[in-house]
Design a protein around this motif. Structure first.
Motif, PDB file in Angstrom:
ATOM      1  N   ALA A   1       4.870  27.156  26.395  1.00 24.76           N
ATOM      2  CA  ALA A   1       5.894  28.191  26.512  1.00 24.76           C
ATOM      3  C   ALA A   1       6.429  28.623  25.149  1.00 24.76           C
ATOM      4  O   ALA A   1       6.452  27.839  24.198  1.00 24.76           O
ATOM      5  CB  ALA A   1       7.052  27.698  27.378  1.00 24.76           C
ATOM      6  N   LEU A   2       6.846  29.877  25.104  1.00 25.24           N
ATOM      7  CA  LEU A   2       7.519  30.394  23.916  1.00 25.24           C
ATOM      8  C   LEU A   2       8.429  31.532  24.332  1.00 25.24           C
ATOM      9  O   LEU A   2       8.313  32.085  25.431  1.00 25.24           O
ATOM     10  CB  LEU A   2       6.507  30.851  22.862  1.00 25.24           C
ATOM     11  N   VAL A   3       9.352  31.871  23.441  1.00 27.62           N
ATOM     12  CA  VAL A   3      10.248  32.994  23.677  1.00 27.62           C
ATOM     13  C   VAL A   3      10.290  33.845  22.413  1.00 27.62           C
ATOM     14  O   VAL A   3      10.344  33.323  21.296  1.00 27.62           O
ATOM     15  CB  VAL A   3      11.667  32.520  24.096  1.00 27.62           C
ATOM     16  N   VAL A   4      10.215  35.161  22.612  1.00 21.75           N
ATOM     17  CA  VAL A   4      10.297  36.124  21.522  1.00 21.75           C
ATOM     18  C   VAL A   4      11.599  36.898  21.690  1.00 21.75           C
ATOM     19  O   VAL A   4      11.887  37.408  22.778  1.00 21.75           O
ATOM     20  CB  VAL A   4       9.097  37.092  21.539  1.00 21.75           C
ATOM     21  N   GLU A   5      12.374  36.992  20.616  1.00 21.13           N
ATOM     22  CA  GLU A   5      13.654  37.701  20.658  1.00 21.13           C
ATOM     23  C   GLU A   5      13.625  38.890  19.715  1.00 21.13           C
ATOM     24  O   GLU A   5      13.117  38.791  18.588  1.00 21.13           O
ATOM     25  CB  GLU A   5      14.786  36.755  20.270  1.00 21.13           C
ATOM     26  N   HIS A   6      14.158  40.011  20.198  1.00 14.62           N
ATOM     27  CA  HIS A   6      14.170  41.243  19.401  1.00 14.62           C
ATOM     28  C   HIS A   6      15.426  42.016  19.767  1.00 14.62           C
ATOM     29  O   HIS A   6      15.574  42.476  20.904  1.00 14.62           O
ATOM     30  CB  HIS A   6      12.925  42.073  19.711  1.00 14.62           C
ATOM     31  N   SER A   7      16.349  42.131  18.816  1.00 14.27           N
ATOM     32  CA  SER A   7      17.579  42.918  19.007  1.00 14.27           C
ATOM     33  C   SER A   7      18.333  42.518  20.271  1.00 14.27           C
ATOM     34  O   SER A   7      18.850  43.364  21.001  1.00 14.27           O
ATOM     35  CB  SER A   7      17.237  44.411  19.057  1.00 14.27           C
ATOM     36  N   GLY A   8      18.393  41.222  20.549  1.00  9.98           N
ATOM     37  CA  GLY A   8      19.132  40.742  21.710  1.00  9.98           C
ATOM     38  C   GLY A   8      18.325  40.664  22.983  1.00  9.98           C
ATOM     39  O   GLY A   8      18.812  40.120  23.986  1.00  9.98           O
ATOM     40  N   ASP A   9      17.121  41.219  22.991  1.00  8.52           N
ATOM     41  CA  ASP A   9      16.247  41.148  24.158  1.00  8.52           C
ATOM     42  C   ASP A   9      15.285  39.979  24.015  1.00  8.52           C
ATOM     43  O   ASP A   9      14.898  39.600  22.898  1.00  8.52           O
ATOM     44  CB  ASP A   9      15.445  42.445  24.315  1.00  8.52           C
ATOM     45  N   ARG A  10      14.872  39.443  25.165  1.00  8.67           N
ATOM     46  CA  ARG A  10      13.997  38.271  25.154  1.00  8.67           C
ATOM     47  C   ARG A  10      12.754  38.497  26.003  1.00  8.67           C
ATOM     48  O   ARG A  10      12.802  39.128  27.067  1.00  8.67           O
ATOM     49  CB  ARG A  10      14.741  37.041  25.697  1.00  8.67           C
ATOM     50  N   LEU A  11      11.656  37.937  25.516  1.00 13.53           N
ATOM     51  CA  LEU A  11      10.396  37.882  26.246  1.00 13.53           C
ATOM     52  C   LEU A  11       9.990  36.417  26.348  1.00 13.53           C
ATOM     53  O   LEU A  11       9.870  35.733  25.323  1.00 13.53           O
ATOM     54  CB  LEU A  11       9.309  38.668  25.507  1.00 13.53           C
ATOM     55  N   PHE A  12       9.782  35.929  27.567  1.00  8.00           N
ATOM     56  CA  PHE A  12       9.313  34.569  27.776  1.00  8.00           C
ATOM     57  C   PHE A  12       7.829  34.586  28.127  1.00  8.00           C
ATOM     58  O   PHE A  12       7.348  35.498  28.811  1.00  8.00           O
ATOM     59  CB  PHE A  12      10.084  33.886  28.915  1.00  8.00           C
TER      60      PHE A  12
ATOM     61  N   GLY B   1      19.498  38.489  28.748  1.00 10.21           N
ATOM     62  CA  GLY B   1      18.772  39.491  27.975  1.00 10.21           C
ATOM     63  C   GLY B   1      17.265  39.424  28.130  1.00 10.21           C
ATOM     64  O   GLY B   1      16.543  40.091  27.388  1.00 10.21           O
ATOM     65  N   ALA B   2      16.789  38.640  29.092  1.00  8.98           N
ATOM     66  CA  ALA B   2      15.346  38.565  29.307  1.00  8.98           C
ATOM     67  C   ALA B   2      14.837  39.881  29.891  1.00  8.98           C
ATOM     68  O   ALA B   2      15.314  40.329  30.928  1.00  8.98           O
ATOM     69  CB  ALA B   2      15.008  37.413  30.241  1.00  8.98           C
ATOM     70  N   ARG B   3      13.888  40.487  29.215  1.00  4.59           N
ATOM     71  CA  ARG B   3      13.313  41.738  29.692  1.00  4.59           C
ATOM     72  C   ARG B   3      12.015  41.517  30.470  1.00  4.59           C
ATOM     73  O   ARG B   3      11.689  42.292  31.362  1.00  4.59           O
ATOM     74  CB  ARG B   3      13.036  42.679  28.507  1.00  4.59           C
ATOM     75  N   ALA B   4      11.269  40.469  30.103  1.00  5.72           N
ATOM     76  CA  ALA B   4      10.003  40.223  30.793  1.00  5.72           C
ATOM     77  C   ALA B   4       9.614  38.756  30.656  1.00  5.72           C
ATOM     78  O   ALA B   4      10.036  38.059  29.732  1.00  5.72           O
ATOM     79  CB  ALA B   4       8.897  41.111  30.228  1.00  5.72           C
ATOM     80  N   VAL B   5       8.792  38.317  31.607  1.00  2.37           N
ATOM     81  CA  VAL B   5       8.123  37.020  31.545  1.00  2.37           C
ATOM     82  C   VAL B   5       6.641  37.286  31.745  1.00  2.37           C
ATOM     83  O   VAL B   5       6.245  37.921  32.728  1.00  2.37           O
ATOM     84  CB  VAL B   5       8.615  36.043  32.627  1.00  2.37           C
ATOM     85  N   VAL B   6       5.820  36.827  30.818  1.00  4.45           N
ATOM     86  CA  VAL B   6       4.366  36.910  30.960  1.00  4.45           C
ATOM     87  C   VAL B   6       3.855  35.544  31.382  1.00  4.45           C
ATOM     88  O   VAL B   6       4.159  34.531  30.750  1.00  4.45           O
ATOM     89  CB  VAL B   6       3.692  37.341  29.642  1.00  4.45           C
ATOM     90  N   ILE B   7       3.076  35.530  32.465  1.00  2.28           N
ATOM     91  CA  ILE B   7       2.443  34.311  32.961  1.00  2.28           C
ATOM     92  C   ILE B   7       0.941  34.522  32.830  1.00  2.28           C
ATOM     93  O   ILE B   7       0.374  35.423  33.443  1.00  2.28           O
ATOM     94  CB  ILE B   7       2.821  34.044  34.428  1.00  2.28           C
ATOM     95  N   THR B   8       0.279  33.700  32.028  1.00  3.82           N
ATOM     96  CA  THR B   8      -1.130  33.952  31.733  1.00  3.82           C
ATOM     97  C   THR B   8      -2.052  33.575  32.886  1.00  3.82           C
ATOM     98  O   THR B   8      -3.118  34.174  33.052  1.00  3.82           O
ATOM     99  CB  THR B   8      -1.577  33.204  30.469  1.00  3.82           C
ATOM    100  N   HIS B   9      -1.675  32.558  33.690  1.00  5.06           N
ATOM    101  CA  HIS B   9      -2.502  32.161  34.829  1.00  5.06           C
ATOM    102  C   HIS B   9      -1.690  31.254  35.743  1.00  5.06           C
ATOM    103  O   HIS B   9      -0.539  30.917  35.438  1.00  5.06           O
ATOM    104  CB  HIS B   9      -3.788  31.471  34.361  1.00  5.06           C
ATOM    105  N   LEU B  10      -2.284  30.839  36.869  1.00  3.07           N
ATOM    106  CA  LEU B  10      -1.471  30.256  37.930  1.00  3.07           C
ATOM    107  C   LEU B  10      -1.206  28.755  37.809  1.00  3.07           C
ATOM    108  O   LEU B  10      -0.433  28.213  38.599  1.00  3.07           O
ATOM    109  CB  LEU B  10      -2.083  30.568  39.300  1.00  3.07           C
ATOM    110  N   HIS B  11      -1.793  28.048  36.869  1.00  4.50           N
ATOM    111  CA  HIS B  11      -1.539  26.612  36.769  1.00  4.50           C
ATOM    112  C   HIS B  11      -0.070  26.330  36.494  1.00  4.50           C
ATOM    113  O   HIS B  11       0.578  27.031  35.712  1.00  4.50           O
ATOM    114  CB  HIS B  11      -2.403  26.002  35.666  1.00  4.50           C
ATOM    115  N   ASP B  12       0.440  25.262  37.118  1.00  4.76           N
ATOM    116  CA  ASP B  12       1.893  25.055  37.071  1.00  4.76           C
ATOM    117  C   ASP B  12       2.407  24.499  35.753  1.00  4.76           C
ATOM    118  O   ASP B  12       3.617  24.365  35.578  1.00  4.76           O
ATOM    119  CB  ASP B  12       2.367  24.189  38.242  1.00  4.76           C
ATOM    120  N   ASP B  13       1.515  24.169  34.815  1.00  7.00           N
ATOM    121  CA  ASP B  13       2.028  23.857  33.480  1.00  7.00           C
ATOM    122  C   ASP B  13       2.337  25.136  32.704  1.00  7.00           C
ATOM    123  O   ASP B  13       2.827  25.072  31.567  1.00  7.00           O
ATOM    124  CB  ASP B  13       1.070  22.951  32.694  1.00  7.00           C
TER     125      ASP B  13
END
Length: 214
Positions: free
Chosen positions: A10-21, A36-48
């Motif tokens: 996992a990682l989080v990207v922050e830009h001008s108060g907005d967040r991407l997980f 301030g989370a704008r989006a969450v990207v999930i690369t695939h379905l494994h629960d890790d």
């Protein structure tokens, strides 16, 4: 932009108060700071890489957050009552200050007995690239920062070293390493540092909670 490495993948990207997980899964400390989370990207379905509970915590604090993932994630999340927007290789999505480009398509092979599932890599603002559980190379992209896998059932360190040398990022840092001991992490870091430096890049041996600026 500021990038903060969280546990495992996992990682989080922050830009001008907005967040991407990206990929908040079961090996990641429960996420409670998600305003301030704008989006969450999930690369695939494994629960890790995702759990309904992690997505629920993020949505509780940012109800309008967009959830993005490949078809397998869309189906699995739907069974949990969570709506995820489908993305696939070649797609581009803009969410707030984040431009997301998707690559790859398939998870790396774990074993012949285990079905191969779909998986997308994501390029954030043409700078930060993370391929999920794959060695998908973003063709035609000059990668500034690469999240490089350090340990997993689907890889050996030689493959990750070759991958880093093929991408030639300006900077790289380890991801997917909660399956490793402290000694294993140190070993992977030394090998990935060597591979990064072959292309003239800098290796950042980040630990969970560490950040850097793009």
């Amino acid at each position: 932009m500021r990038v903060t490495k969280l546990e495992h993948a996992a990682l989080v990207v922050e830009h001008s108060g907005d967040r991407l997980f990206v990929d908040p899964g079961k090996f990641t400390t429960p996420i409670t700071e998600a305003s301030g989370a704008r989006a969450v990207v999930i690369t695939h379905l494994h629960d890790d890489h995702w759990t309904p509970e992690q997505l629920g915590r993020i949505r509780d604090r940012s109800p309008d957050v967009r959830l993005l993932g490949p078809e397998g994630v869309v189906r699995a999340a739907g069974e949990a009552g969570i709506e995820v927007e489908r993305v696939e290789p070649g797609d581009e999505v803009e969410v707030g200050p984040f431009r997301l480009r998707f690559f790859g398509g398939r998870h790396a092979v774990i074993h012949d007995s285990i079905p191969v599932i779909d998986n997308v890599g994501v390029l954030v603002n043409d700078a930060l690239y993370y391929a999920g559980d794959s060695f998908a190379i973003p063709e035609g992209v000059d990668v500034d920062v690469l999240a490089a896998p350090a340990g997993a059932p689907w890889m050996k360190i030689a493959e990750s070293m070759d991958y880093v040398m093929a991408v030639k990022p300006r900077r790289a840092f380890p991801t997917h390493e909660m399956v490793l001991s402290r000694a294993g992490k140190s070993l992977s870091n030394s090998r990935l540092q060597w591979a990064t430096e072959q292309g003239g890049g800098e290796y950042l041996a980040l630990e969970p909670g560490d950040s850097f600026d793009l």
